[in-house]
Design a protein around this motif. Structure first.
Motif, PDB file in Angstrom:
ATOM      1  N   ALA A 111     -17.714   7.900 -30.173  1.00  0.00           N
ATOM      2  CA  ALA A 111     -18.471   8.095 -28.936  1.00  0.00           C
ATOM      3  C   ALA A 111     -17.496   8.303 -27.787  1.00  0.00           C
ATOM      4  O   ALA A 111     -16.320   7.928 -27.884  1.00  0.00           O
ATOM      5  N   PRO A 112     -17.959   8.886 -26.695  1.00  0.00           N
ATOM      6  CA  PRO A 112     -17.093   9.024 -25.518  1.00  0.00           C
ATOM      7  C   PRO A 112     -16.739   7.652 -24.956  1.00  0.00           C
ATOM      8  O   PRO A 112     -17.590   6.762 -24.855  1.00  0.00           O
ATOM      9  N   GLU A 113     -15.473   7.471 -24.616  1.00  0.00           N
ATOM     10  CA  GLU A 113     -15.012   6.219 -24.029  1.00  0.00           C
ATOM     11  C   GLU A 113     -15.102   6.290 -22.504  1.00  0.00           C
ATOM     12  O   GLU A 113     -15.666   5.431 -21.867  1.00  0.00           O
ATOM     13  N   ARG A 114     -14.544   7.299 -21.941  1.00  0.00           N
ATOM     14  CA  ARG A 114     -14.614   7.581 -20.520  1.00  0.00           C
ATOM     15  C   ARG A 114     -14.386   9.077 -20.362  1.00  0.00           C
ATOM     16  O   ARG A 114     -14.254   9.777 -21.371  1.00  0.00           O
ATOM     17  N   THR A 115     -14.341   9.541 -19.182  1.00  0.00           N
ATOM     18  CA  THR A 115     -14.215  10.979 -18.972  1.00  0.00           C
ATOM     19  C   THR A 115     -12.935  11.504 -19.613  1.00  0.00           C
ATOM     20  O   THR A 115     -11.828  11.077 -19.267  1.00  0.00           O
ATOM     21  N   GLY A 116     -13.091  12.417 -20.563  1.00  0.00           N
ATOM     22  CA  GLY A 116     -11.944  13.030 -21.210  1.00  0.00           C
ATOM     23  C   GLY A 116     -11.372  12.257 -22.367  1.00  0.00           C
ATOM     24  O   GLY A 116     -10.324  12.632 -22.892  1.00  0.00           O
ATOM     25  N   TRP A 117     -12.043  11.187 -22.833  1.00  0.00           N
ATOM     26  CA  TRP A 117     -11.513  10.356 -23.919  1.00  0.00           C
ATOM     27  C   TRP A 117     -12.603  10.063 -24.938  1.00  0.00           C
ATOM     28  O   TRP A 117     -13.786   9.988 -24.617  1.00  0.00           O
ATOM     29  N   LEU A 118     -12.174   9.884 -26.197  1.00  0.00           N
ATOM     30  CA  LEU A 118     -13.044   9.509 -27.302  1.00  0.00           C
ATOM     31  C   LEU A 118     -12.604   8.154 -27.847  1.00  0.00           C
ATOM     32  O   LEU A 118     -11.423   7.803 -27.803  1.00  0.00           O
ATOM     33  N   ARG A 119     -13.563   7.430 -28.388  1.00  0.00           N
ATOM     34  CA  ARG A 119     -13.259   6.160 -29.062  1.00  0.00           C
ATOM     35  C   ARG A 119     -13.788   6.221 -30.484  1.00  0.00           C
ATOM     36  O   ARG A 119     -14.991   6.407 -30.706  1.00  0.00           O
ATOM     37  N   LEU A 120     -12.895   6.065 -31.445  1.00  0.00           N
ATOM     38  CA  LEU A 120     -13.238   6.016 -32.865  1.00  0.00           C
ATOM     39  C   LEU A 120     -13.041   4.583 -33.339  1.00  0.00           C
ATOM     40  O   LEU A 120     -11.940   4.024 -33.205  1.00  0.00           O
TER      41      LEU A 120
END
Length: 452
Positions: free
Chosen positions: A391-400
């Motif tokens: 899912a998106p973590e914050r603007t411009g970042w993903l969290r796996l």
């Protein structure tokens, strides 16, 4: 959805109010036991030990910093000043490593180690590398700034422990002391309180001092926990690798990985497809000779053998290309992770929210990271189920995130798969975090930028 609860009492448990009271008492005792374990368990006493030894170590570190900076600065115009300073800056990595190990072991703060210093050639190269060693200068800054909070923590914690222990044992050694006291009309000894003019019985005074000592001992871990926080923050700020050094290390690791991958591709091509193609050319040449000699059956057999070799070479080339870039990623990272989860030996629950498609490099890193983590779950965790979240973590970042209900206790080995994943993620300025207490669960969180 709620399920009906059975009203039948469990085996061995009395029904009615008595069973409820027993269950309530056991729940209260369990809560108290967990509170005492969390408050006065091993970690609390480890923090207490860190607070006690922090002051002497800070004094030694401050003395080392003075020994490096003062002579090096004063004699910087001479032949020995700059070499002395460069050597001292580089050698400051040693005390920093000791403090980093203490923070890891006693405060359980996983501070990363900085990369090794750059190689130096010759005296001037040694001086240049030493004077420009950012990790060494940050270590010296830590040794200076650590002194005030560490001394406060050591003095306060030592006072609480020593005074508290002395006061707690006061009922035992008070019989060897003489109290300033008076005697009332019934012959009872009344101890004169030092603050004010009040009096109290001797037994009450001794008991109060002992209880006060116990309270000081119980308060010592709490006080130490608060007093070591400034030191913890300093260690996080100055003993960790800088972003520049982290990126430089990640870039070096990426270059080494790319070179190793190219060597592997070259070896696979040489030992596999190239060998098959050479054999194919030889068989076709032999078939041509057989046709020239008028033996079409032998030529046909050679052509059939060459055809089988060509198909085998295509299979090996296809596998090699799949290792470079998985074809399943052509449809996107989400479908690729669905296919990967379906092939896992452990049931995997997916939770994917991917509004924008990442860049191809990020998709490849995320795919191989998920594949490695799910393989670790199947091999080592003993888990019955895993959960993969993207899912998106914050603007411009993903969290796996990969979560399993296994036995826990996972630790990154120096040359293990998790360390390799951390290096691979770090090549794009990403981050990998591991939480795996004994008994589980194990949670691995990977943060990646959307665009590389």
């Amino acid at each position: 959805m709620e399920y009906p609860v059975s009203r039948r009492p469990a085996s061995g448990q009395p029904a009615g109010p008595a069973g409820c009271r027993r269950s309530g008492r056991s729940g209260t005792l369990s809560t108290v036991a967990r509170f005492l374990q969390a408050t006065y368990g091993g970690r609390a006493w480890a923090r207490l030990l860190y607070a006690v030894i922090g002051g002497p170590l800070a004094v030694l570190g401050f003395a080392y910093t003075l020994l490096v900076l003062l002579p090096g600065t004063v004699a910087s115009a001479t032949l020995i000043g700059l070499p002395w300073l460069a050597t001292g800056v580089r050698a400051a990595r040693g005390p920093a490593a000791v403090h980093r190990a203490l923070v890891r072991g006693l405060l359980r703060d996983p501070i990363e180690s900085p990369p090794r210093p750059q190689a130096a050639h010759g005296l001037f190269g040694w001086i240049r590398v030493g004077l420009t060693d950012a990790t060494g200068w940050r270590a010296l800054a830590y040794l200076v700034l650590k002194l005030p909070p560490a001394m406060v923590a050591t003095v306060a914690t030592a006072f609480l422990c020593l005074y508290g222990l002395t006061a707690a044992l006061y009922p035992l050694w008070s019989r060897f002391t003489v109290f300033p006291s008076t005697t009332d009309e019934r012959g009872t000894h009344l101890v004169t309180i030092t603050i004010g003019d009040g009096t109290m019985p001797e037994w009450l005074y001794v008991t109060a001092v002992g209880l006060a000592g116990l309270l000081l001992l119980l308060a010592a871990p709490w006080v130490a926990r608060g007093l070591v926080q400034p030191d913890r923050l300093l260690a996080r700020a100055l003993l960790r690798p800088t972003r520049a050094s982290h990126l430089r290390q990640a870039r070096t690791q990426a270059m080494d990985d790319a070179a190793a991958r190219l060597r592997r591709i070259e070896r696979d091509l040489h030992d596999g497809a190239q060998t098959q193609l050479v054999a194919l050319a030889l068989r076709l040449g032999m078939a041509r000779d057989e046709l020239a000699d008028g033996d079409p059956e032998a030529a046909l057999r050679l052509v059939d053998t060459a055809h089988q070799g060509a198909k085998q070479a295509l299979t090996e080339l296809r596998d090699l290309v799949r290792g470079i870039h998985p074809p399943v990623l052509d449809t996107g990272l989400g479908p690729a992770l669905q296919t990967l989860s379906a092939r896992s030996a452990v049931p995997v629950e997916l939770d994917i929210h991917l509004p924008d498609r990442p860049s191809p490099a990020i998709e490849t890193i995320a795919y191989y990271t998920a594949a490695e983590l799910l393989a670790n779950v199947a091999k080592h965790s003993g888990a019955r189920q895993a959960v993969l979240t993207l899912a998106p973590e914050r603007t411009g970042w993903l969290r796996l995130t990969v979560h399993d209900d296994g036995i826990g206790g996972a630790r990154p080995a120096p040359a293990g798969g998790l360390t390799g994943l951390a290096h691979r993620v770090g090549t794009v300025d990403g981050r990998l975090e591991l939480s795996s207490p004994p008994g589980g669960p194990t949670v691995v969180t990977v943060e990646l930028p959307v665009r590389a």
